[in-house]
Design an enzyme around this catalytic site. Structure first.
Site, PDB file in Angstrom:
ATOM      1  CB  SER A 277       4.492  -9.862   3.138  1.00 21.81           C
ATOM      2  OG  SER A 277       5.416  -8.852   3.486  1.00 21.81           O
TER       3      SER A 277
ATOM      4  CE1 TYR B 291       1.834  -6.397  -0.365  1.00 23.69           C
ATOM      5  CE2 TYR B 291       3.383  -5.942   1.413  1.00 23.69           C
ATOM      6  CZ  TYR B 291       3.013  -6.687   0.305  1.00 23.69           C
ATOM      7  OH  TYR B 291       3.816  -7.723  -0.113  1.00 23.69           O
TER       8      TYR B 291
END
Length: 316
Positions: A156, A181
């Site tokens: 990501s 994350y």
């Protein structure tokens, strides 16, 4: 010279998974797609199956997956946060005697409340990285069996939020859901870098990617007011646009990385918008240098092998 440069793929932000598969016949190929029953994973499974591949979807909720994927994919059980579950799935698959042409490590959790799994591992690092690390290493005999396989690690743009926290991998000194994350997504990129270095002599190439911004069940842990604050949705919960891709567009880059002949001589690179990304120190696009650093990739591999007790290459 680094291969981390655009190649002029001819595809872009708006390309769909079906666009990048046009003219590609995957008949006789076997693809494993983790989390391939919702969001981007579902679109990925549908696109690969539509091009002729036999798709296997290991799912944490196999009954739900079978309902969604009836007639599209084979479903088995797998919880990436449980290394015993990873081992069991891999053993079942290897016992079938089949080889693997494509692995897409797509399943993930994002920005969840502080959660511990296994021996107390931070859940995002454990699920998004360590689970996939163990899975690919356990499946390695089938991945390397015929040569020519590809492993795609879905990262990501959030990898820009955090390098690997070598001194506090598990966020024992204070938890931040977005930094956690980000670290997990950086780990996804470094995994592909090292796997490619280790696997290319066996004909296996690895890629990492940012799929784009897409509203999917990945946002399940985010309160509505937080997403409103980011400008992702309005007060009624409707998407605002904000540059988001459709799920079909969001699945395109991972499908492209898994199948495109344009990448035949490449590996270990980070992709976005169906293109090899440029290296960027601080821009809104591209890959951060720390995420593709070979020494960091090797170090993370060693740490991951020690934590999981799994290493197909005996380097941990």
């Amino acid at each position: 010279m680094s291969a981390q440069h655009k190649i002029g793929s001819g595809f872009g932000h708006d390309s769909t998974a079906d666009d990048v598969l046009a003219g590609i016949d995957l008949t006789g190929k076997l693809a494993i797609v983790t989390g391939g029953y919702s969001g981007l994973g579902l679109e990925t499974s549908k696109a690969l199956a539509g091009a002729g591949a036999h798709v296997v979807v290991p799912a944490r909720r196999p009954d739900a997956a079978r309902e969604v994927l009836a007639g599209i994919a084979e479903v088995d059980e797998l919880d990436l946060g449980d290394l015993d579950s990873v081992r069991s799935f891999a053993d079942r698959f290897l016992a079938s005697g089949r080889s693997i042409d494509i692995v897409i490590d797509n399943a993930a959790i994002m920005a969840c409340p502080e959660t511990r799994v296994g021996p107390g591992w931070e859940a995002q690092f454990a699920t998004n990285h360590l689970g996939h690390f163990a899975l690919v290493n356990r499946l390695w005999p089938a991945i390397a069996a015929d040569g020519g396989a590809r492993v795609v690690s879905v990262s990501s743009s959030a990898h820009r939020r955090s390098d690997i926290r070598w001194d506090d991998l598990e966020f024992r000194l204070g938890y931040d859901k977005w930094e956690a994350y980000g670290q997990a997504k950086t780990a996804n990129v470094l995994f592909a870098v090292q796997l490619d270095a280790l696997g290319k002599d066996s004909g296996v190439r690895a890629f990492a990617l940012h799929p784009g911004g897409i509203l999917t069940p990945l946002q399940r842990h985010l309160p509505r007011e937080e997403m409103v604050g980011y400008g992702w949705i309005d007060e009624d919960g409707n998407p605002t646009g904000a540059g988001f891709k459709s799920p079909e567009q969001g699945a395109a880059t991972q499908v492209w990385a898994a199948t495109s002949p344009q990448l035949a001589e490449l590996g270990g690179v980070f992709c976005e918008d169906c293109e090899v990304a440029e290296v960027s120190e601080d821009g809104p696009t591209g890959v951060r240098p720390y995420a593709i650093d070979p020494a960091a990739a090797q170090r993370l591999w060693t740490v991951s092998a020690r934590l999981t007790g799994v290493d197909a290459f005996g380097l941990g």
